[in-house]
Design a protein around this motif. Structure first.
Motif, PDB file in Angstrom:
ATOM      1  N   ALA A  48      24.249  32.526  39.151  1.00  0.00           N
ATOM      2  CA  ALA A  48      23.666  31.198  38.123  1.00  0.00           C
ATOM      3  C   ALA A  48      25.215  31.156  37.139  1.00  0.00           C
ATOM      4  CB  ALA A  48      22.393  31.310  37.305  1.00  0.00           C
ATOM      5  N   GLY A  49      25.433  30.269  37.344  1.00  0.00           N
ATOM      6  CA  GLY A  49      26.703  29.694  36.253  1.00  0.00           C
ATOM      7  C   GLY A  49      27.849  29.824  36.176  1.00  0.00           C
ATOM      8  N   GLU A  50      28.236  30.594  37.882  1.00  0.00           N
ATOM      9  CA  GLU A  50      29.741  30.543  38.563  1.00  0.00           C
ATOM     10  C   GLU A  50      30.045  29.360  39.158  1.00  0.00           C
ATOM     11  OE1 GLU A  50      30.073  36.094  38.963  1.00  0.00           O
ATOM     12  OE2 GLU A  50      29.256  34.021  39.909  1.00  0.00           O
ATOM     13  N   LYS A  51      30.707  29.086  39.125  1.00  0.00           N
ATOM     14  CA  LYS A  51      31.805  27.857  39.957  1.00  0.00           C
ATOM     15  C   LYS A  51      32.282  28.328  41.394  1.00  0.00           C
ATOM     16  CE  LYS A  51      33.438  25.362  35.763  1.00  0.00           C
ATOM     17  NZ  LYS A  51      34.563  24.764  35.134  1.00  0.00           N
ATOM     18  N   ILE A  52      31.521  27.615  42.189  1.00  0.00           N
ATOM     19  CA  ILE A  52      32.353  27.526  43.647  1.00  0.00           C
ATOM     20  C   ILE A  52      33.616  27.824  44.435  1.00  0.00           C
ATOM     21  CG2 ILE A  52      31.822  28.386  45.958  1.00  0.00           C
ATOM     22  CD1 ILE A  52      29.026  26.744  45.816  1.00  0.00           C
ATOM     23  N   ILE A  53      34.479  26.892  43.690  1.00  0.00           N
ATOM     24  CA  ILE A  53      35.774  27.170  44.165  1.00  0.00           C
ATOM     25  C   ILE A  53      36.917  28.579  43.695  1.00  0.00           C
ATOM     26  CG2 ILE A  53      37.954  25.589  44.495  1.00  0.00           C
ATOM     27  CD1 ILE A  53      35.945  25.615  46.461  1.00  0.00           C
ATOM     28  N   GLU A  54      36.296  27.964  41.687  1.00  0.00           N
ATOM     29  CA  GLU A  54      37.269  28.907  40.819  1.00  0.00           C
ATOM     30  C   GLU A  54      36.664  30.090  41.492  1.00  0.00           C
ATOM     31  OE1 GLU A  54      36.682  27.940  36.386  1.00  0.00           O
ATOM     32  OE2 GLU A  54      36.158  30.120  36.652  1.00  0.00           O
ATOM     33  N   THR A  55      35.586  30.566  41.867  1.00  0.00           N
ATOM     34  CA  THR A  55      35.444  32.098  42.309  1.00  0.00           C
ATOM     35  C   THR A  55      36.200  32.350  43.541  1.00  0.00           C
ATOM     36  OG1 THR A  55      33.351  32.068  40.247  1.00  0.00           O
ATOM     37  CG2 THR A  55      33.446  34.046  42.235  1.00  0.00           C
ATOM     38  N   LEU A  56      35.599  31.648  44.200  1.00  0.00           N
ATOM     39  CA  LEU A  56      36.442  32.389  46.007  1.00  0.00           C
ATOM     40  C   LEU A  56      37.713  32.261  45.171  1.00  0.00           C
ATOM     41  CD1 LEU A  56      33.650  30.584  48.364  1.00  0.00           C
ATOM     42  CD2 LEU A  56      34.002  32.845  47.650  1.00  0.00           C
ATOM     43  N   LYS A  57      38.327  31.569  44.687  1.00  0.00           N
ATOM     44  CA  LYS A  57      40.325  31.547  44.760  1.00  0.00           C
ATOM     45  C   LYS A  57      40.235  32.616  43.888  1.00  0.00           C
ATOM     46  CE  LYS A  57      41.909  27.345  43.753  1.00  0.00           C
ATOM     47  NZ  LYS A  57      42.521  26.471  42.980  1.00  0.00           N
ATOM     48  N   ALA A  58      39.204  32.988  42.550  1.00  0.00           N
ATOM     49  CA  ALA A  58      39.967  34.148  41.602  1.00  0.00           C
ATOM     50  C   ALA A  58      39.296  35.181  42.623  1.00  0.00           C
ATOM     51  CB  ALA A  58      39.270  34.629  40.778  1.00  0.00           C
ATOM     52  N   LEU A  59      38.366  35.547  43.969  1.00  0.00           N
ATOM     53  CA  LEU A  59      38.527  36.591  44.839  1.00  0.00           C
ATOM     54  C   LEU A  59      39.773  36.589  45.395  1.00  0.00           C
ATOM     55  CD1 LEU A  59      37.229  38.808  45.876  1.00  0.00           C
ATOM     56  CD2 LEU A  59      35.591  37.302  47.346  1.00  0.00           C
ATOM     57  N   CYS A  60      40.305  35.683  45.578  1.00  0.00           N
ATOM     58  CA  CYS A  60      41.628  35.444  47.215  1.00  0.00           C
ATOM     59  C   CYS A  60      43.266  36.351  46.472  1.00  0.00           C
ATOM     60  CB  CYS A  60      41.332  34.115  47.701  1.00  0.00           C
ATOM     61  SG  CYS A  60      39.987  33.669  49.191  1.00  0.00           S
ATOM     62  N   GLU A  61      43.119  35.662  45.037  1.00  0.00           N
ATOM     63  CA  GLU A  61      43.840  36.326  44.555  1.00  0.00           C
ATOM     64  C   GLU A  61      43.867  37.654  43.942  1.00  0.00           C
ATOM     65  OE1 GLU A  61      44.684  33.107  41.018  1.00  0.00           O
ATOM     66  OE2 GLU A  61      44.881  31.359  41.868  1.00  0.00           O
ATOM     67  N   ARG A  62      42.568  38.238  43.429  1.00  0.00           N
ATOM     68  CA  ARG A  62      42.456  39.223  42.931  1.00  0.00           C
ATOM     69  C   ARG A  62      43.298  40.343  44.433  1.00  0.00           C
ATOM     70  NH1 ARG A  62      37.124  41.681  40.849  1.00  0.00           N
ATOM     71  NH2 ARG A  62      36.738  43.797  42.001  1.00  0.00           N
ATOM     72  N   ASP A  63      42.246  40.177  45.974  1.00  0.00           N
ATOM     73  CA  ASP A  63      43.258  40.496  46.941  1.00  0.00           C
ATOM     74  C   ASP A  63      43.867  40.301  47.684  1.00  0.00           C
ATOM     75  OD1 ASP A  63      40.658  42.302  45.760  1.00  0.00           O
ATOM     76  OD2 ASP A  63      39.614  42.563  47.634  1.00  0.00           O
ATOM     77  N   ALA A  64      44.560  39.734  47.409  1.00  0.00           N
ATOM     78  CA  ALA A  64      45.872  39.007  47.609  1.00  0.00           C
ATOM     79  C   ALA A  64      44.974  38.606  49.619  1.00  0.00           C
ATOM     80  CB  ALA A  64      47.066  39.973  48.363  1.00  0.00           C
ATOM     81  N   ILE A  65      44.089  37.527  49.409  1.00  0.00           N
ATOM     82  CA  ILE A  65      43.780  36.817  50.910  1.00  0.00           C
ATOM     83  C   ILE A  65      44.276  35.439  50.532  1.00  0.00           C
ATOM     84  CG2 ILE A  65      41.747  36.095  51.808  1.00  0.00           C
ATOM     85  CD1 ILE A  65      39.994  37.909  50.386  1.00  0.00           C
ATOM     86  N   GLY A  66      45.385  35.643  51.681  1.00  0.00           N
ATOM     87  CA  GLY A  66      46.359  34.037  51.964  1.00  0.00           C
ATOM     88  C   GLY A  66      45.189  33.308  53.176  1.00  0.00           C
ATOM     89  N   GLY A  67      44.932  34.165  54.001  1.00  0.00           N
ATOM     90  CA  GLY A  67      43.710  32.693  55.227  1.00  0.00           C
ATOM     91  C   GLY A  67      42.552  33.299  55.618  1.00  0.00           C
ATOM     92  N   GLY A  68      41.923  32.877  55.957  1.00  0.00           N
ATOM     93  CA  GLY A  68      40.404  33.086  56.382  1.00  0.00           C
ATOM     94  C   GLY A  68      39.542  31.534  56.068  1.00  0.00           C
ATOM     95  N   PHE A  69      38.296  32.091  56.321  1.00  0.00           N
ATOM     96  CA  PHE A  69      37.516  31.077  56.377  1.00  0.00           C
ATOM     97  C   PHE A  69      36.003  31.756  56.254  1.00  0.00           C
ATOM     98  CE2 PHE A  69      37.138  32.356  60.444  1.00  0.00           C
ATOM     99  CZ  PHE A  69      35.980  33.140  61.399  1.00  0.00           C
ATOM    100  N   PHE A  70      34.957  30.477  55.580  1.00  0.00           N
ATOM    101  CA  PHE A  70      33.960  31.072  54.849  1.00  0.00           C
ATOM    102  C   PHE A  70      32.889  30.224  54.843  1.00  0.00           C
ATOM    103  CE2 PHE A  70      33.482  28.665  51.662  1.00  0.00           C
ATOM    104  CZ  PHE A  70      35.400  28.355  51.520  1.00  0.00           C
ATOM    105  N   ASN A  71      31.652  31.126  55.652  1.00  0.00           N
ATOM    106  CA  ASN A  71      30.465  30.229  55.139  1.00  0.00           C
ATOM    107  C   ASN A  71      29.031  29.930  54.225  1.00  0.00           C
ATOM    108  OD1 ASN A  71      30.526  30.052  58.701  1.00  0.00           O
ATOM    109  ND2 ASN A  71      30.420  27.262  57.930  1.00  0.00           N
TER     110      ASN A  71
END
Lengths: 144, 144, 144
Positions: C16-39
């Protein structure tokens, strides 16, 4: 259409004017993809979607022609009658953000369409169901 | 229900009269699937879907009974209280192509339902959240 | 946010309270994810979604503020301008089970949001399209 292959996943970009089903089917024919599934997003300008009525055993169809976001797109790839067969359902959002959806016959990309497609190493077959005339998944190994 | 297993992916066909959640749960129990996710399409004749209201901390439910296309279906598989737990959301399209959707309690297949289910090699757990009473994903390794 | 990694799949829980795009982007930055998809699925209390009009070559936006079920959520992960880029579309269901959807700018989780994210071993790039100003998938190898 352009694509990139990473292991068993295809990342596909369809461009303005391309038909989604026709283009994905051509990709499957070219690369002999006979089993898989995909998700996609993007925007289309024209679409024909259907709704199946079990009582009349037939589809009713609607042709939509407006700028739509592809709100969701999921489909599977199989082989029917010796050829790649694409079964996909779609949800489309208009400029009031209202959503319409159903069985996707065909849609024409307006801006772009981005698809991630996972390919199986084996083909999945379909056989024509006598009662409904529909092509149903032919799943033997592992089944009940 | 029939299915075919390719590596970590199950291709599942549900037939007329089968309940989606009940049937997938039985498959997970039988094959000890405790983690995974799935997408599906097809058609249902009955469904019960819910909407959660954080203020009242409860679901409101609606029972739908008409021929619907499964416009989208996505869910995940986890283990709660020692048993497979399926959390799925669904969008349903009626014969006017209008779409309704929410949390899927249960739906009965009318014609066919085709699911691609990716199985994890490990289980994913859920623990009951004291505040909401909901079963939330219990994710420790790799988490913040 | 918490997550669990199984091979190339991330199971992510947003709270609750977390922003979906911002949070997923931060995860990708942290783990250097530069390609993928999600549901994903879950519930949000606020969202901003867009609809692209090819004629005016721009988005119209709407801000929604109510308890919504995430009826569907699909997106892909790429790299644009050296940073993780998330392109996602969403369908949201209200307490009448009506569904609205489009391009997801941002949404704030109300109860929980559960995402399964498949990471590619390589990055997928985007380049800015001169005509539309949109960042389009840059797919060279394997393409037409």
């Amino acid at each position: 259409m352009k694509y990139f292959v990473l292991g068993s996943t295809y990342i596909v970009r369809l461009d303005a004017g391309e038909k989604i089903i026709e283009t994905l089917k051509a990709l499957c024919e070219r690369d002999a993809i006979g089993g898989g599934f995909f998700n996609g997003l993007g925007a289309v300008g024209e679409a024909e979607i259907g709704h199946f009525d079990p009582e009349s055993n037939g589809y009713s169809w609607v042709r939509l022609s407006d700028p739509y976001e592809i709100v969701s797109l999921y489909g599977n790839i199989t082989v029917a009658d010796g050829k790649p067969f694409i079964h996909a359902h779609i949800a489309l959002g208009d400029n009031t953000f209202a959503v319409r959806g159903g069985h996707l016959k065909e849609a024409v990309v307006s801006v772009t369409c981005e698809v991630t497609l996972t390919r199986f190493r084996d083909d999945i077959g379909r056989t024509k169901d006598g009662a409904s005339g529909l092509w149903k998944l032919a799943l033997d190994p592992g089944g009940d």
